[in-house]
Design an enzyme around this catalytic site. Structure first.
Site, PDB file in Angstrom:
ATOM      1  N   TYR A 113       0.809  -1.210   0.000  1.00 41.40           N
ATOM      2  CA  TYR A 113       0.000   0.000   0.000  1.00 41.40           C
ATOM      3  C   TYR A 113       0.845   1.263   0.000  1.00 41.40           C
ATOM      4  O   TYR A 113       0.319   2.356  -0.208  1.00 41.40           O
ATOM      5  CB  TYR A 113      -0.948   0.008   1.206  1.00 41.40           C
ATOM      6  CG  TYR A 113      -2.380  -0.280   0.842  1.00 41.40           C
ATOM      7  CD1 TYR A 113      -2.669  -1.217  -0.138  1.00 41.40           C
ATOM      8  CD2 TYR A 113      -3.435   0.359   1.469  1.00 41.40           C
ATOM      9  CE1 TYR A 113      -3.971  -1.514  -0.468  1.00 41.40           C
ATOM     10  CE2 TYR A 113      -4.753   0.071   1.148  1.00 41.40           C
ATOM     11  CZ  TYR A 113      -5.005  -0.863   0.171  1.00 41.40           C
ATOM     12  OH  TYR A 113      -6.300  -1.146  -0.158  1.00 41.40           O
ATOM     13  N   ASP A 139      -5.374  -8.583   2.712  1.00 40.90           N
ATOM     14  CA  ASP A 139      -6.286  -8.468   1.576  1.00 40.90           C
ATOM     15  C   ASP A 139      -6.794  -9.846   1.168  1.00 40.90           C
ATOM     16  O   ASP A 139      -7.997 -10.072   0.986  1.00 40.90           O
ATOM     17  CB  ASP A 139      -5.538  -7.807   0.414  1.00 40.90           C
ATOM     18  CG  ASP A 139      -6.477  -7.121  -0.565  1.00 40.90           C
ATOM     19  OD1 ASP A 139      -7.694  -7.099  -0.319  1.00 40.90           O
ATOM     20  OD2 ASP A 139      -5.990  -6.591  -1.576  1.00 40.90           O
TER      21      ASP A 139
END
Length: 488
Positions: free
Chosen positions: A159, A377
């Site tokens: 990220y 995720d």
């Protein structure tokens, strides 16, 4: 009627929530408007029923995504119109907000609006609780065994977005620097030279296929501070909610100094003076349990029991294990021995790939999970599939120090179903339930859970569940919202 006011954070770190908090919301794109209408009806009904008019949310619409782009493109330009600074500042000043699914801009500008909001407000925890509602169709035999809360790190790992295209000047700079400064590591880049590409092309009869260096380069930063604040939040949550364990999920067997460091820093934090009296590591529990079962057990015999490969170790390696056993017994026997460790929060770890298998085969072994971004995720969506899909999977992005929190749908915009009043609003409804609980309005949050339980148990569901449930009644998106209100 209570007077609308902003939520604030006290110097002691406590959220101050007025009786009429102003909550900014983003309606969302695609199916967002349908979902928001159904969801806000549920939120308002739960608050009204729980507090009889003494409390009420004052909703404030702010803009992002396609709706924002169309509204502000002429005044803000093609980039800022997707996520106006005014929206960011509204979430910043009001602390708590909620949003529907957003369209990701295509082409230049912001890569992901969701990522941008998380990074701009430093919302370092992506919180994803996963549980099953009785009656929801599931591909597994015992979906009720799934009851986990995932703490996914939100600002580092992939990220961070340090990612450069193959052939770009930035990628070339990094590759050239590796080749010059760290030649041993550069050799691990399989096709880091033109010659390597040519050799492979020749082997497959296409010598001219790979003439230049085409290697995309990404950097995966994982810091001690970033890891510890995420793991601290997970442990504090587990202690507060009286959960049984926190599992550090990682790929440290391969990435020893990023994923492995995450695990090591987690254990170090758990054993620190700040948490020591409340937690026990899984390995410590083995040592303590062995000693409790046999008071005369030597440290060496205990070491052999906790490490099956002990007899194949070098003398130095054996010495470290024996020293570890002696250290545990001398440091925490008084506070954790004699079975006292069984009432402590268990801290353990699990390799990411085996975790994805074991959440299917033995989900009861997992409770709270703390993990880096990419692992989180995968796990979040895989677990959501076991309990009905991301259509009813809630999510939140939180900074527990500043108090900032944005609660959100975890699914996409599904433009095919926009304005048809068909889709399941469960994800946003349950994200709102999380928001109310975060605000301390637990009575209203409990009513939403009661309403969801009742509506699903009555088989009053939207089309996605209806097609997999015998004897179910299919209702619209708004109809499901009304069914939730009815069963509160």
């Amino acid at each position: 009627m209570p007077t609308p006011a902003m939520i604030t954070m006290s110097p002691s770190g406590k959220l101050n929530v007025p009786d009429a908090p102003i909550i900014p919301f983003i309606e969302g794109d695609g199916t967002g408007p349908d979902i928001w209408k159904a969801s806000v009806r549920v939120f308002d009904a739960a608050v009204e029923k729980a507090y009889g008019g003494k409390r009420k949310i004052s909703w404030k619409e702010v803009y992002a995504g396609e709706k924002s782009f169309n509204k502000f493109r002429a005044t803000l330009g093609d980039t800022e119109a997707w996520l106006p600074q005014e929206t960011v500042e509204s979430f910043r000043s009001h602390l708590v907000g909620i949003k529907g699914p957003l369209t990701t801009p295509v082409g230049g500008g912001i890569r992901s609006l969701n990522v941008a909001l998380r990074q701009l407000l430093d919302l370092y925890v992506c919180l994803r609780p996963v549980r099953w509602f009785q009656g929801v169709p599931s591909p597994v035999k015992k979906p009720g065994d799934v009851d986990m809360v995932i703490f996914r790190e939100n600002t580092e790992d992939i990220y961070a977005g340090i990612d450069f295209a193959a052939g770009s000047p930035e990628a070339k700079l990094i590759l050239d620097t590796l080749a010059e400064k760290l030649p041993k590591e550069f050799k691990k880049v399989r096709f880091g030279t033109a010659e390597a590409g040519t050799r492979w092309g020749t082997q497959i009869g296409q010598g001219d296929l790979y003439k230049g260096v085409e290697v995309g380069v990404g950097i995966k930063p994982v810091s001690r501070a970033g890891s510890e604040r995420l793991i601290w939040a997970a442990i504090q949550y587990a202690l507060r909610e009286k959960r049984k364990s926190v599992t550090l999920v990682h790929k440290g067997n391969i990435m020893k100094f990023t994923e492995g460091a995450f695990k090591d820093w987690g254990y170090g934090l758990a054993k620190s003076q700040y948490l020591r009296e409340n937690v026990v590591t899984e390995r410590e529990s083995w040592i303590l349990g062995n000693k409790e079962a046999n008071a005369d057990l030597s440290a060496e015999a205990n070491a052999k029991m906790i490490d099956p490969g002990y007899d194949m170790m070098t003398p130095d390696q054996k010495g470290k294990i024996v020293k570890e056993v002696e250290g545990v017994l001398s440091s925490i026997w008084a506070t954790h021995g004699g079975g006292k460790w069984k009432s402590k929060l268990m801290i353990k770890d699990s390799i990411a790939d085996i975790t994805l298998q074991q959440v299917l085969t033995r989900p009861k072994d997992f409770d709270v999970i703390a993990t880096l971004n990419l692992n989180g995720d995968y796990l979040s969506d895989a677990l959501a599939a076991q309990v009905g899909g991301i259509g009813i999977a809630p999510g939140a992005n939180i900074n527990y120090i500043s108090g900032h929190a944005i609660f959100e749908a975890t699914h996409g915009t599904a433009p095919k179903y926009a304005n048809l009043d068909q889709v399941n609003p469960g994800s946003v409804i349950l994200s709102g339930e999380m928001m109310l609980r975060y605000m301390g309005w637990t009575e209203a949050a409990d009513l939403i859970i009661k309403g969801m339980d009742g509506a699903i148990a009555a088989k009053t569901v939207t089309y996605d569940f209806h097609r997999m449930m015998e004897g179910a009644t299919k209702v619209s998106c708004s109809g499901f919202g009304e069914a939730v209100v009815k069963h509160m």
